[in-house]
Design an enzyme around this catalytic site. Structure first.
Site, mmCIF file in Angstrom:
data_model
loop_
_atom_site.group_PDB
_atom_site.id
_atom_site.type_symbol
_atom_site.label_atom_id
_atom_site.label_comp_id
_atom_site.label_asym_id
_atom_site.label_seq_id
_atom_site.Cartn_x
_atom_site.Cartn_y
_atom_site.Cartn_z
ATOM 1 C CG ASP A 67 -0.271 -0.405 2.517
ATOM 2 O OD1 ASP A 67 0.971 -0.478 2.548
ATOM 3 O OD2 ASP A 67 -0.982 -0.638 3.497
ATOM 4 C CG ASN A 136 -8.824 -1.141 12.073
ATOM 5 O OD1 ASN A 136 -7.904 -1.782 11.572
ATOM 6 N ND2 ASN A 136 -9.292 -0.037 11.531
ATOM 7 C CG HIS A 138 -5.900 -1.836 8.851
ATOM 8 N ND1 HIS A 138 -6.004 -0.799 9.750
ATOM 9 C CD2 HIS A 138 -4.600 -1.880 8.498
ATOM 10 C CE1 HIS A 138 -4.802 -0.254 9.923
ATOM 11 N NE2 HIS A 138 -3.935 -0.883 9.181
ATOM 12 C CD GLU A 143 -8.719 1.518 7.825
ATOM 13 O OE1 GLU A 143 -8.726 0.591 8.660
ATOM 14 O OE2 GLU A 143 -8.241 2.641 8.069
HETATM 15 C C1 GLP Z 1 -0.573 0.274 8.692
HETATM 16 C C2 GLP Z 1 -0.259 -0.448 7.361
HETATM 17 C C3 GLP Z 1 -0.443 -1.930 7.486
HETATM 18 C C4 GLP Z 1 0.190 -2.407 8.767
HETATM 19 C C5 GLP Z 1 -0.611 -1.885 9.926
HETATM 20 C C6 GLP Z 1 -0.007 -2.188 11.280
HETATM 21 O O1 GLP Z 1 -1.601 1.192 8.599
HETATM 22 N N1 GLP Z 1 -0.996 0.056 6.242
HETATM 23 O O2 GLP Z 1 0.105 -2.582 6.350
HETATM 24 O O3 GLP Z 1 0.204 -3.810 8.840
HETATM 25 O O4 GLP Z 1 -0.936 -0.532 9.797
HETATM 26 O O5 GLP Z 1 1.074 -1.367 11.537
HETATM 27 P P1 GLP Z 1 2.039 -1.563 12.780
HETATM 28 O O6 GLP Z 1 2.933 -2.686 12.404
HETATM 29 O O7 GLP Z 1 2.784 -0.254 12.845
HETATM 30 O O8 GLP Z 1 1.203 -1.837 13.955
#
Ligand code: GLP
Length: 244
Positions: A67, A136, A138, A143
């Protein structure tokens, strides 16, 4: 889903880095799907160290990131493209033309999403998709919602997701873009193998629902239950809801 629980985030990262390094040695033209976020930082550190120690050759490896924020150029502060260069790409021998990324500045979002799907298909599909998970539930930027677009698409970000990403923008939430481009769940599920990492107590609920709840667009990670080859790698903190 295969479940692996590690005593620490570091142990998890070392194990996954070794697995990826072995996969690159066995299949020098492997296609990797890669995530950003706090969770994969230890993995990328371990992979960079292993690459140096073992002179691992990345010249045949292709990558596709999950992404990117809308409106950010590849070296812009906070962009996932910049994150990947700083934490992995600049330290391994991956060829620039082998790095697949969604262009957050593309004037034609639909065309950009279609280009990305074609590029993944032309590379032969993703062999190993590495994922994190949002608190959440995702995945990428898919989302929770009523209807989940299957393929790469534009997403309006939830406020908690923007807040969680503020750390990449110097803690300034107003600098976090309101939209992003993301692989869809079908794009992700098309990978031949999936590894999901989750660490820390903030992921307890999402992990429990992903593994034990029903499949629902309200928790996009739950769709991973449909994939035949998923490994869920957790530290003890993230696994706490499963052991209770
Ligand atoms: C972000 C990314 C995801 C990631 C998630 C968790 O928003 N778009 O690909 O897996 O949130 O992030 P973190 O590893 O910082 O908790």
């Amino acid at each position: 889903m295969k479940l692996e629980i590690y005593e620490s985030e570091e142990a998890l990262a070392q194990t996954l880095a070794s697995t990826i390094a072995a996969a690159i040695r066995a299949h020098p033209n492997i296609v990797l799907g890669l995530p950003t976020g706090r969770t994969p930082l230890a993995l990328y550190r371990a992979l960079v160290a292993l690459t140096r120690e073992e002179h691992l050759d990345w010249s045949g490896v292709r990558t596709f990131n999950l992404d990117e924020f809308v409106g950010l150029g590849d070296r812009a502060v906070g962009s996932y493209h910049r994150f990947m260069h700083e934490n992995l790409f600049d330290h391994v021998s991956v060829r620039p033309e082998h790095i697949g990324f969604l262009d957050g500045r593309s004037p034609d979002v639909d065309a950009e999403c279609e280009r990305y799907e074609r590029a993944i298909a032309q590379a032969g599909g993703i062999d190993l998709m590495v994922l994190g998970i949002g608190a959440n539930g995702h995945i990428g930027f898919n989302e929770p919602c009523d209807v989940l677009p299957a393929r790469t698409h534009r997403v309006v970000l939830e406020e908690p997701t923007r807040a969680a990403n503020a750390r990449w923008f110097g803690g300034n939430m107003s600098a976090v873009p309101r939209a992003a481009l993301s692989m869809g769940m079908a794009t992700i599920l098309n990978a031949r193998e999936v590894v999901l990492m989750a660490t820390g107590e903030g992921k307890v609920d999402a992990v429990r629902e992903m593994m034990t709840g029903g499949i629902t667009t309200e928790l996009p990670a739950s769709f991973l239950q449909l994939h035949p080859r998923v490994t869920v790698m957790l530290d003890e903190a993230a696994a706490a809801g499963l052991q209770a």
